[in-house]
Structure formats: C-alpha cells, structure tokens
Write an enzyme that holds these catalytic residues in place. Sequence first.
Site, PDB file in Angstrom:
ATOM      1  N   HIS A   1       0.801  -1.225   0.000  1.00  0.00           N
ATOM      2  CA  HIS A   1       0.000   0.000   0.000  1.00  0.00           C
ATOM      3  C   HIS A   1       0.832   1.272   0.000  1.00  0.00           C
ATOM      4  CE1 HIS A   1       0.651  -0.597   4.370  1.00  0.00           C
ATOM      5  NE2 HIS A   1       0.658   0.727   4.408  1.00  0.00           N
TER       6      HIS A   1
HETATM    7  C1  UD1 Z   1      -2.364   5.217   5.664  1.00  0.00           C
HETATM    8  C2  UD1 Z   1      -1.109   5.797   6.307  1.00  0.00           C
HETATM    9  C3  UD1 Z   1       0.034   4.798   6.189  1.00  0.00           C
HETATM   10  C4  UD1 Z   1      -0.367   3.447   6.761  1.00  0.00           C
HETATM   11  C5  UD1 Z   1      -1.652   2.972   6.128  1.00  0.00           C
HETATM   12  C6  UD1 Z   1      -2.094   1.722   6.813  1.00  0.00           C
HETATM   13  C7  UD1 Z   1      -0.802   8.231   6.199  1.00  0.00           C
HETATM   14  C8  UD1 Z   1      -0.069   9.321   5.549  1.00  0.00           C
HETATM   15  N1  UD1 Z   1      -0.687   7.023   5.632  1.00  0.00           N
HETATM   16  O1  UD1 Z   1      -2.096   5.038   4.282  1.00  0.00           O
HETATM   17  O2  UD1 Z   1       1.150   5.266   6.928  1.00  0.00           O
HETATM   18  O3  UD1 Z   1       0.668   2.523   6.520  1.00  0.00           O
HETATM   19  O4  UD1 Z   1      -2.671   3.975   6.278  1.00  0.00           O
HETATM   20  O5  UD1 Z   1      -3.046   1.001   6.126  1.00  0.00           O
HETATM   21  O6  UD1 Z   1      -1.456   8.457   7.181  1.00  0.00           O
HETATM   22  N2  UD1 Z   1      -9.415   4.236   1.376  1.00  0.00           N
HETATM   23  C9  UD1 Z   1     -10.619   3.582   1.283  1.00  0.00           C
HETATM   24  N3  UD1 Z   1     -11.211   3.181   2.446  1.00  0.00           N
HETATM   25  C10 UD1 Z   1     -10.674   3.390   3.668  1.00  0.00           C
HETATM   26  C11 UD1 Z   1      -9.453   4.056   3.740  1.00  0.00           C
HETATM   27  C12 UD1 Z   1      -8.826   4.476   2.592  1.00  0.00           C
HETATM   28  O7  UD1 Z   1     -11.146   3.370   0.202  1.00  0.00           O
HETATM   29  O8  UD1 Z   1     -11.267   2.973   4.673  1.00  0.00           O
HETATM   30  C13 UD1 Z   1      -8.731   4.651   0.111  1.00  0.00           C
HETATM   31  C14 UD1 Z   1      -9.097   6.064  -0.322  1.00  0.00           C
HETATM   32  O9  UD1 Z   1      -9.159   6.089  -1.708  1.00  0.00           O
HETATM   33  C15 UD1 Z   1      -7.876   6.861   0.144  1.00  0.00           C
HETATM   34  C16 UD1 Z   1      -6.740   5.860   0.001  1.00  0.00           C
HETATM   35  O10 UD1 Z   1      -7.322   4.601   0.319  1.00  0.00           O
HETATM   36  O11 UD1 Z   1      -7.674   8.000  -0.622  1.00  0.00           O
HETATM   37  C17 UD1 Z   1      -5.585   6.127   0.921  1.00  0.00           C
HETATM   38  O12 UD1 Z   1      -6.001   6.251   2.283  1.00  0.00           O
HETATM   39  P1  UD1 Z   1      -5.139   7.131   3.332  1.00  0.00           P
HETATM   40  O13 UD1 Z   1      -5.672   6.973   4.691  1.00  0.00           O
HETATM   41  O14 UD1 Z   1      -4.974   8.508   2.827  1.00  0.00           O
HETATM   42  O15 UD1 Z   1      -3.710   6.489   3.218  1.00  0.00           O
HETATM   43  P2  UD1 Z   1      -3.269   4.967   3.252  1.00  0.00           P
HETATM   44  O16 UD1 Z   1      -2.658   4.628   1.946  1.00  0.00           O
HETATM   45  O17 UD1 Z   1      -4.399   4.147   3.740  1.00  0.00           O
HETATM   46  N1  UDP Z   2      -3.496  -6.434   8.766  1.00  0.00           N
HETATM   47  C1  UDP Z   2      -4.753  -7.029   8.852  1.00  0.00           C
HETATM   48  N2  UDP Z   2      -5.400  -7.349   7.691  1.00  0.00           N
HETATM   49  C2  UDP Z   2      -4.864  -7.123   6.455  1.00  0.00           C
HETATM   50  C3  UDP Z   2      -3.580  -6.513   6.393  1.00  0.00           C
HETATM   51  C4  UDP Z   2      -2.932  -6.173   7.575  1.00  0.00           C
HETATM   52  O1  UDP Z   2      -5.255  -7.271   9.948  1.00  0.00           O
HETATM   53  O2  UDP Z   2      -5.512  -7.447   5.439  1.00  0.00           O
HETATM   54  C5  UDP Z   2      -2.818  -6.040  10.033  1.00  0.00           C
HETATM   55  C6  UDP Z   2      -1.434  -6.622  10.262  1.00  0.00           C
HETATM   56  O3  UDP Z   2      -1.503  -7.852  10.941  1.00  0.00           O
HETATM   57  C7  UDP Z   2      -0.782  -5.547  11.126  1.00  0.00           C
HETATM   58  C8  UDP Z   2      -1.417  -4.249  10.637  1.00  0.00           C
HETATM   59  O4  UDP Z   2      -2.595  -4.639   9.944  1.00  0.00           O
HETATM   60  O5  UDP Z   2      -1.133  -5.751  12.492  1.00  0.00           O
HETATM   61  C9  UDP Z   2      -0.497  -3.480   9.720  1.00  0.00           C
HETATM   62  O6  UDP Z   2      -1.189  -2.418   9.157  1.00  0.00           O
HETATM   63  P1  UDP Z   2      -0.831  -1.783   7.739  1.00  0.00           P
HETATM   64  O7  UDP Z   2       0.023  -2.701   6.962  1.00  0.00           O
HETATM   65  O8  UDP Z   2      -2.112  -1.321   7.144  1.00  0.00           O
HETATM   66  O9  UDP Z   2      -0.049  -0.458   8.172  1.00  0.00           O
HETATM   67  P2  UDP Z   2       1.481  -0.130   8.472  1.00  0.00           P
HETATM   68  O10 UDP Z   2       1.947  -1.029   9.552  1.00  0.00           O
HETATM   69  O11 UDP Z   2       2.243  -0.269   7.189  1.00  0.00           O
HETATM   70  O12 UDP Z   2       1.453   1.308   8.856  1.00  0.00           O
END
Ligand code: UD1
Ligand code: UDP
Length: 374
Positions: free
Chosen positions: A209
């Site tokens: 992601h």
């Molecule tokens: C965010 C965090 C990242 C973390 C990740 C965990 C920041 C800058 N980034 O990234 O550090 O590793 O979460 O998963 O805070 N979206 C949906 N549904 C949701 C959430 C998001 O469709 O419930 C889609 C939307 O199109 C959105 C995109 O995902 O624009 C990105 O979501 P966003 O929260 O901005 O960043 P992540 O890539 O999820």
């Molecule tokens: N995780 C989950 N389901 C998924 C992918 C990840 O429960 O489909 C859990 C994983 O076990 C870990 C956490 O989400 O505990 C990590 O989150 P993510 O990778 O979204 O964020 P990051 O750690 O990169 O910020």
Amino acid sequence: MKKIQLIVGARPNFMKIAPLYRELEKKKDIFKVSLIHTGQHYDEKMSELFFDDLEMPKPDVYLNVGSGTHGEQTARIIERYEEFILSSTPPDLVVVAGDVNSTFACALVAKKLCIPVAHLEAGLRSYDERMPEEINRVLTDRISDILLTPSIDANKNLEKEGIDPKKIFFVGNIMIDSLVEQLEKAKKSKIKKTLGLDNDEQYILTTLHRPSNVDEREGLKTILYAFAEIGKSIKIIFPMHPRTQKNIDRLGLAEMVENTPGLLISEPIGYHDFIKMEMEASLVLTDSGGIQEETTYFGIPCLTLRENTERPITITQGTNQLVQLDTESIVNATLDVLKRKRKKRTVPKFWDGKTGERVVEVIVRYFDEEKSSY
Ligand code: UD1
Ligand code: UDP
C-alpha cells in the site's frame, strides 16, 4: 482522576491502542479513558472489523474525516479534533500511536492547547523524507512530552535529534501485545478454508500500500510482473488495501491481475485471519511497517519491498530483508528464501506482550512527578 484520550484513525493504530486501552481500564480509579476515532480509515474491513477482533469498545467520538490529499485530510483532523476538545472538558493527556496523518494532526492540536502528548512508537526513522510517515514521525516526536519507544535504536535516533533523554522511555513493541493477546483466537481462524487453501498448502502472503509502490503504473507493474513469475511455483495470497485496489482499477491493470495464475486477491482481512495467514506462510512479501515486526516475532521470512526501513531491528535481529525494486530481484530473492533454510532470529527486547503495562507505569509516574513539582 486523570482524563486520557487515545487516538485511533488508520488500520495500524487499532492494534497499538487496544492493549493500552485495556491496561488503562484496569486503573479506572485513577484514569478516565476515552477513544477518539478520526475516521481516516472508514471501510468496515479497514476499521470496524478490528474493534471486534481486538475486543475494543466502540469509539466515544468519531470525527468522520475520511480520505483526501494530505493537506485536506490533515487539516480536517486538526479542525475537528480541536473543535471537539474546545467543546468538552480538555483531557490531561493525549496518546497518539505510530506515524499516520491522524497521529501528527492530533498531537499538534493537543500541544497547541497545552495538553501533554504521549507518542507510542516514538523514534523510528527511515531517514527518507519522501515518505509521508517519516514527516509525521519526526514532527510528532519533536512536540511530544512522553516518547515511548519500541526498540533501543529508536532511543538513539531521538537522542541524536537533541530530544531530552528524560522524556524518552523504552517500553517495547505494543503491537506484539495484541499479537500475544489474540494468538489463540487467531489460530482458530477458518480463513484458509474461506480462501480455498488446503490446510498444509504452502503459500506466500503479500500486502502492498505504499504510495511509492502502488501509485505509479511502472512501479506497480514491476511488482505485478514479479508476482506473475512467482505465481507459477507457489500461490500468492493478496488481501488488497483499498488504495492499491483503486490504483489497479485507475491504471487499467485489473485484467492483468485477474489473469495472473497463482495470484489470489481478496479484500483486506480481519486481524485474527491475517495473523493466522501470517504465522503459517512460507514467506511474506510486504511494504507494511507492522508486518515487518510481526513476521520477526513469528520467525517467518519477510521480504520488504522498499529501499529502506524505519524498523532496522527486524533485519539485524529478525527475519526481514529489503529487496531491490526490480522484477528480477524480487523473483530471485523470493525463490532464494523459499529454497533456503529459515534464518534464526531473536525476538527483540520487550517485544513480550507487556508493553501496555510498562506504558501505564510511565504515565502514572508522569502524573506523580507533575503533582510533586506543583
Ligand atoms: C495510511 C497511512 C500509512 C499506513 C496505512 C495503513 C498516512 C499518511 N498514511 O495510508 O502510513 O501505513 O494507512 O493502512 O497516514 N481508502 C478507502 N477506504 C478506507 C481508507 C482508505 O477506500 O477505509 C482509500 C481512499 O481512496 C484513500 C486511500 O485509500 O484515498 C488512501 O487512504 P489514506 O488513509 O490517505 O492512506 P493509506 O494509503 O491508507
Ligand atoms: N493487517 C490485517 N489485515 C490485512 C492486512 C494487515 O489485519 O488485510 C494487520 C497486520 O496484521 C498488522 C497491521 O494490519 O497488524 C499493519 O497495518 P498496515 O500494513 O495497514 O499499516 P502499516 O503497519 O504499514 O502502517
């Protein structure tokens, strides 16, 4: 009675805050705890599911900020959290976790209202400012009053930045508290059957992601080509983050993904299901932060599809390895790990399921010292 607000917003926050919530609840006589959800993540499978799996109550406050550019999202969190604090009794402490936009935005609001801030998972550094999370980490640490670190390298990073050592506390990795707490339930997950896997079937688990991997066509194709090659010899299970799903559709790569033999895509899966898949995988390919740590805890090989990591201990002590981002390197590293004997690892100090307890001790001491200096 001290009022503490715990902030969650995005998926990785839930497993970091749940154990602390539980530990603080044991001291109901001295703490009144509330859970604030910014709404940065809002899909059922990115948010609500985790409240059930991690046995957390529903948030007391939901700020409903949703998605947007960094500016839009951060600004909305700041505006709505500030409005909430100003319209209620202000807390005595705000606890933020990790490095997402909700972490920094809420820390900033609290600090400007002269409310002390504790940062859980302080001090991690990738030293790569192209990563939005690195900016969130540095800025949050700079304004935090209590810096709770997961590993000793994080203490050193903070001291190098001139942060007062008296504010820094090595408490260990709180994500591991959730792992330890939920392990028995995770073992009972039926996810393999749901995904159509035989019980003893070998597979690779993957998650992606990071914007640097999934926002541009070329970068994403580099990884998908590698999956096409690897999928010829072993199944790849890919619970897909919504950011990645949306980019695959936008960049016209959906057909390619659907037609890759051996690649099995699903929606994001719940915590128990993911842990089950992680602990039984032959290998994990990821760009996640937390997953690098969980695989080290389990001793499962992890190839991190990034140029750097803010969690170097997962390489020096754990099972993690960085992989160069070209198709050939990803394929070769994968096949190599699958052939090799598993690397021995040591679980880093204080990744023991008791971090929540240590954090509560720090918080109790913080308030005691505040009282005695009055
Ligand atoms: C965010 C965090 C990242 C973390 C990740 C965990 C920041 C800058 N980034 O990234 O550090 O590793 O979460 O998963 O805070 N979206 C949906 N549904 C949701 C959430 C998001 O469709 O419930 C889609 C939307 O199109 C959105 C995109 O995902 O624009 C990105 O979501 P966003 O929260 O901005 O960043 P992540 O890539 O999820
Ligand atoms: N995780 C989950 N389901 C998924 C992918 C990840 O429960 O489909 C859990 C994983 O076990 C870990 C956490 O989400 O505990 C990590 O989150 P993510 O990778 O979204 O964020 P990051 O750690 O990169 O910020």
